[in-house]
Design a protein around this motif. Structure first.
Motif, PDB file in Angstrom:
ATOM      1  N   UNK B 210       0.784  -1.240   0.000  1.00  0.00           N
ATOM      2  CA  UNK B 210       0.000   0.000   0.000  1.00  0.00           C
ATOM      3  C   UNK B 210       0.823   1.301   0.000  1.00  0.00           C
ATOM      4  N   UNK B 211       1.826   1.428   0.882  1.00  0.00           N
ATOM      5  CA  UNK B 211       2.573   2.694   0.880  1.00  0.00           C
ATOM      6  C   UNK B 211       3.206   2.987  -0.473  1.00  0.00           C
ATOM      7  N   UNK B 212       3.667   1.958  -1.155  1.00  0.00           N
ATOM      8  CA  UNK B 212       4.304   2.147  -2.456  1.00  0.00           C
ATOM      9  C   UNK B 212       3.283   2.641  -3.480  1.00  0.00           C
ATOM     10  N   UNK B 213       2.076   2.074  -3.441  1.00  0.00           N
ATOM     11  CA  UNK B 213       1.013   2.508  -4.348  1.00  0.00           C
ATOM     12  C   UNK B 213       0.721   3.982  -4.098  1.00  0.00           C
ATOM     13  N   UNK B 214       0.637   4.309  -2.831  1.00  0.00           N
ATOM     14  CA  UNK B 214       0.351   5.685  -2.454  1.00  0.00           C
ATOM     15  C   UNK B 214       1.463   6.624  -2.913  1.00  0.00           C
ATOM     16  N   UNK B 215       2.688   6.164  -2.738  1.00  0.00           N
ATOM     17  CA  UNK B 215       3.832   6.965  -3.184  1.00  0.00           C
ATOM     18  C   UNK B 215       3.702   7.228  -4.678  1.00  0.00           C
ATOM     19  N   UNK B 216       3.379   6.170  -5.416  1.00  0.00           N
ATOM     20  CA  UNK B 216       3.269   6.291  -6.863  1.00  0.00           C
ATOM     21  C   UNK B 216       2.165   7.282  -7.233  1.00  0.00           C
ATOM     22  N   UNK B 217       1.012   7.179  -6.544  1.00  0.00           N
ATOM     23  CA  UNK B 217      -0.109   8.074  -6.851  1.00  0.00           C
ATOM     24  C   UNK B 217       0.272   9.532  -6.653  1.00  0.00           C
ATOM     25  N   UNK B 218       1.027   9.792  -5.589  1.00  0.00           N
ATOM     26  CA  UNK B 218       1.385  11.184  -5.304  1.00  0.00           C
ATOM     27  C   UNK B 218       2.499  11.674  -6.208  1.00  0.00           C
ATOM     28  N   UNK B 219       3.339  10.760  -6.660  1.00  0.00           N
ATOM     29  CA  UNK B 219       4.505  11.158  -7.444  1.00  0.00           C
ATOM     30  C   UNK B 219       4.174  11.315  -8.920  1.00  0.00           C
ATOM     31  N   UNK B 220       3.155  10.577  -9.398  1.00  0.00           N
ATOM     32  CA  UNK B 220       2.915  10.493 -10.839  1.00  0.00           C
ATOM     33  C   UNK B 220       2.726  11.871 -11.492  1.00  0.00           C
TER      34      UNK B 220
END
Lengths: 540, 352
Positions: B210-220
């Motif tokens: 989950x944290x990685x998915x969230x990181x990706x969502x914010x970084x994209x």
């Protein structure tokens, strides 16, 4: 944190809230008419039927507030910024406080009286505890006041001028009371303490390093410190042992986005609950948002055009009055400010001590203006307005409109000089009138709700930002400041305002509005003093 | 000249440049109008308070004393204390605290650029005057001419706000679209603390996706915003470099030898094209760190860029100076690294 933690569930919830939007709006309308709710937290009960998630008792109700800037420090006595106040005032409290509309009320003091000229006594409430667990004592109160006014007690507090005239405080022997000493009569001392003078715990401040005190908090307020990441966020939690009813909000997060469009986007996406300074062009986006609304209130900030009395052509009363007649404030409020502003007639705002109700704003009368310019002998004058860009709501647009309207006079030509706020402020505040621009736009906030805190710095001969000098005006202020009879003092201040209206040292512009974007899940009403009070928030 | 000597010469030059940066940045404060004290003191402060502030910050000393103090401080890593933005905290702590977020965004933008631009450039060059070439050249033209801040705001409006409403209005894969529609701004968080790539990786290794998915969502969105100009630039470079190389005689020789066309293109031609691109990539990383300012503001990204803007708005000189020096050092460091790499790969450079 409301949005990002459980994103998919947030979207479901916002969707559901959207469906029940009409009901929520109706409930809010009900709340808004219920009057002043600053210290009244029972309003949640009236609307709890509309949302099923709410359960009685200490429910979870996290709220996020997004300001334009992060706090500069968490030391309540080492700053002079509104974004900082908004954070620290949830944790720290003063002796007195104000209601949403500006009336004085008791806070950590239960009684207050004037003992003699220059000495007032506060009875300190028995019961409040600091978040550290220790009881509030009169010694803490005296220490806190001394820490502000006396540079030998720890810090060089930039707030020493906010407690104008106060020289120190001492504990009264044998009583739960503190005496505050002033140099001279200090007629507005209670007014000052209703706005300034946050109380800290002496032992906590003395035991910890300055670094620690500026990154942690320990007050008596309804929220206690939880987490601070410099530049990112401040998190507070509900303090369950608060001396009044615990807050409805369970967790309070402050963050900042300097771009107003970013704040609006965050609000629309449900990532935050309250945003500051919605610009007029975005107001309809927020009003039309499924889960958002706009809340606006006239603030305690006045926007004006200072004209230096000592330079041509502004040394002529006729010319200054002409400028006031030439500006159509009503049209500026409608077209530039989208009605979020009130025209002013004097330096003091309505609702302040000393406001003169008999005065009305200069009417728009270009013919009269033209005639007065002729009378002044300065026909053909070329003048330049210095205005900051982006400091106040639509500042440069207001300045443009003023310049355009004055330019329509056949015998004056006006131009605009867009300035960076910091350098303009630097010229205005150096205490030397000759370095100030001849004609400038600036705003002045006065959270004490007393005319003197506007008139003294801005219009007396040795005021810090003065643009005016007149013996009659100075003597009225002097009389007011040495008058202990409040009615008589009010009279002097009203006369000073009438003098200002007639002599027109300013072009009287608008009273600024604070325009907030608020999520429909929060029941809250904006305050006049630019403070965002989460203790008054409840779940819709 | 030996490699070591070449490198030490470069480092010495770098130190001189940094000294220059520190000096210029220090002088900036004196060349800009307005006395620093008047920015620090409240508007209505009396002369007494102003004098106390000046004395406390050493601003009442002669300029050469202040310069010497500042310089000796910087050498020891002490950039002074913030006056306003983070009152009382050491500037080094504030600035270096923001650095990882900015570096991460710059690297993410570079990754977006590399992944998109090199294939686009290759396709464009090898299909000259065909629709795919026109697509790639048009894309790079649009990409180079689109202002960052506008692109960022548009991406937020379309991706985060419109799609979000789109998602909640639709009965079917609501949750899926909901997951894909990115948050408008800010940094990813998990259980209250910010998630950088490293944190995401740590969680991932312990089995929490989950944290990685969230990181990706914010970084994209920020990475796309910041990387677009860069993508367009590298696409053009790749295309023209590739076309140059394809015209070289060694390519004729390889083809004549009967090497398959794909092998000629990717094994030999692309490899030669990439050498100058790597240099540009390295140098651009420095530009990205400095140029992320606007993108960071739009996405409310707590990096060096937002810190710098905040400090400029509030005239917090020590923080402005600290940020500029760190950005300057970043440039110098990357330049030295690129030079060293180049010299290592192509020893001729050392003798030039």
């Amino acid at each position: 944190m409301t949005g990002s933690d459980e994103h998919s569930s947030t979207s479901r919830r916002t969707f559901l809230t959207g469906v029940g939007g009409a009901a929520v709006t109706a409930a809010l309308a009900g709340c808004s008419s219920s009057g002043d709710t600053t210290t009244d937290t029972t309003t949640s009960g009236t609307t709890s039927g509309t949302t099923q998630e709410t359960t009685s008792g200490s429910q979870e109700f996290p709220v996020t507030i997004t300001q334009g800037q992060m706090p500069t420090t968490l030391d309540p006595q080492d700053h002079r910024s509104t974004p900082t106040d908004n954070v620290v005032l949830h944790t720290y409290e003063g002796l007195l406080s104000r209601t949403r509309t500006g009336q004085m009320q008791a806070q950590l003091a239960t009684d207050w009286e004037r003992v003699e000229d220059g000495r007032v006594r506060f009875q300190i409430r028995d019961g409040p505890t600091f978040h550290s667990g220790n009881d509030l004592t009169p010694a803490d109160v005296a220490y806190s006041i001394n820490r502000i006014v006396d540079p030998d007690v720890g810090i060089n507090s930039p707030q020493s001028d906010q407690l104008a005239g106060v020289t120190g405080a001492e504990v009264v022997d044998g009583e739960r009371a503190v005496d505050v000493l002033s140099d001279g009569l200090n007629p507005i001392v209670f007014s000052l303490f209703a706005t300034y003078g946050d109380v800290m715990e002496q032992a906590w401040v003395e035991e910890n390093s300055a670094d620690y005190v500026s990154t942690h908090m320990n007050g008596t307020g309804p929220f206690e410190f939880s987490d601070y990441e410099q530049g990112v966020q401040v998190v507070l939690e509900r303090f369950d042992d608060y001396w009044q009813d615990p807050a409805d909000v369970s967790e309070l997060t402050f963050n900042a986005a300097s771009e107003s469009s970013t704040r609006v986007n965050q609000l629309l996406a449900g990532e935050t609950d309250v945003i500051v300074n919605v610009p007029p062009q975005d107001i309809s986006r927020v009003q039309n948002g499924e889960n958002t609304r706009v809340d606006a209130v006239s603030s305690s900030r006045v926007i004006y055009n200072g004209m230096r009395y000592d330079v041509e052509p502004f040394d002529s009363v006729e010319f200054r009055q002409a400028m006031n007649y030439a500006v159509d404030m009503q049209s500026i409020i409608e077209s530039v400010l989208d009605t979020f502003g009130d025209a002013t007639s004097q330096p003091t705002l309505e609702g302040f001590v000393g406001f003169n109700e008999e005065l009305s704003p200069y009417p728009y009368d270009p013919d009269q203006a033209e005639q007065l310019v002729e009378d002044s002998g300065y026909a053909g004058a070329e003048i330049e307005l210095h205005s900051p860009v982006g400091r106040y709501l639509k500042d440069v647009e207001i300045a443009q409109a003023v310049v355009n309207q004055i330019n329509e006079l056949p015998n004056v030509s006006a131009s605009l000089n867009q300035r960076e706020f910091a350098s303009l402020a630097g010229e205005l505040t150096d205490g030397d009138i000759t370095t100030s621009p001849h004609w400038y736009l600036i705003g002045w906030g006065n959270a004490t709700f007393d005319a003197s805190q506007t008139l003294i710095p801005l219009l007396t001969s040795d005021g810090a930002l003065t643009s005016y000098e007149n013996d009659e005006f100075d003597s009225l202020i002097e009389q007011a400041q040495s008058e202990s009879d409040t009615e008589q003092r009010r009279e002097y201040l009203e006369q000073a305002n009438a003098h200002a209206n007639e002599q027109a040292p300013w072009i009287f512009l608008n009273r600024q509005y604070s325009v907030y974007g608020v999520s429909q899940r929060v029941s809250w009403r904006a305050r006049r003093d630019e403070r965002i009070d989460a203790y008054a928030m409840s779940q819709t | 000249m030996s490699f070591a000597r070449f490198l030490s010469k470069r480092i010495l030059q770098g130190i001189l440049v940094i000294w220059g940066v520190v000096t210029v940045v220090f002088l900036l404060r004196y060349l800009t109008p307005g006395n620093p004290v008047s920015f620090i003191a409240p508007l209505d402060a009396g002369p007494e308070l102003r004098a106390r502030i000046a004395a406390e910050l050493g601003l009442n000393q002669p300029i050469y004393v202040q310069y010497w103090n500042y310089l000796t401080g910087v050498v020891q890593g002490d950039f002074g204390q913030s006056y306003i933005v983070a009152k009382g905290l050491p500037v080094s702590e504030v600035v270096f605290g923001r650095l990882p977020a900015t570096v991460e965004m710059a690297v993410a933008a570079s990754v977006v650029a590399i992944v998109l631009s090199i294939p686009l450039g290759v396709i464009s060059a090898t299909n000259r005057h065909e629709p795919s070439d026109y697509f790639a050249t048009t894309f790079s033209l649009v990409g180079i001419s689109t202002p960052n801040f506008w692109l960022g705001i548009m991406l937020v409006l379309v991706m985060a706000i419109q799609l979000e409403q789109f998602a909640s209005g639709l009965p079917w894969p609501v949750s899926m679209v909901g997951m894909l529609s990115p948050p408008t701004s800010g940094m990813a968080r998990y259980q209250g603390s910010p998630v950088l790539f490293y944190d995401g990786l740590r969680y991932l290794l312990s089995g929490n996706l989950q944290p990685m998915v969230r990181w990706f969502q914010h970084m994209a969105l920020p990475a796309i915003t910041l990387g677009t100009y860069f993508t367009a630039l590298i696409t053009r470079l790749t295309r023209s470099g590739m076309l140059d190389e394809l015209g070289q005689s060694y390519v004729q020789a390889l083809r004549a030898k009967g090497l398959p066309e794909t092998r000629t293109r990717y094994r030999h031609v692309l490899k030669n094209t990439l050498i100058p691109i790597i240099t540009v990539l390295g140098l651009q990383l420095g530009t990205l760190i400095g140029g992320a300012v606007i993108t960071e503001s739009v996405f409310d990204w707590p990096g060096l860029g937002t810190l710098l803007i905040d400090a400029i708005n509030r005239r917090d000189w020590t923080v402005i100076q600290g940020s500029l020096i760190v950005i300057g050092c970043g440039f110098v460091l990357i330049n030295i690294l690129v030079d060293a790499l180049y010299a290592y790969v192509n020893p001729q450079v050392v003798n030039d």
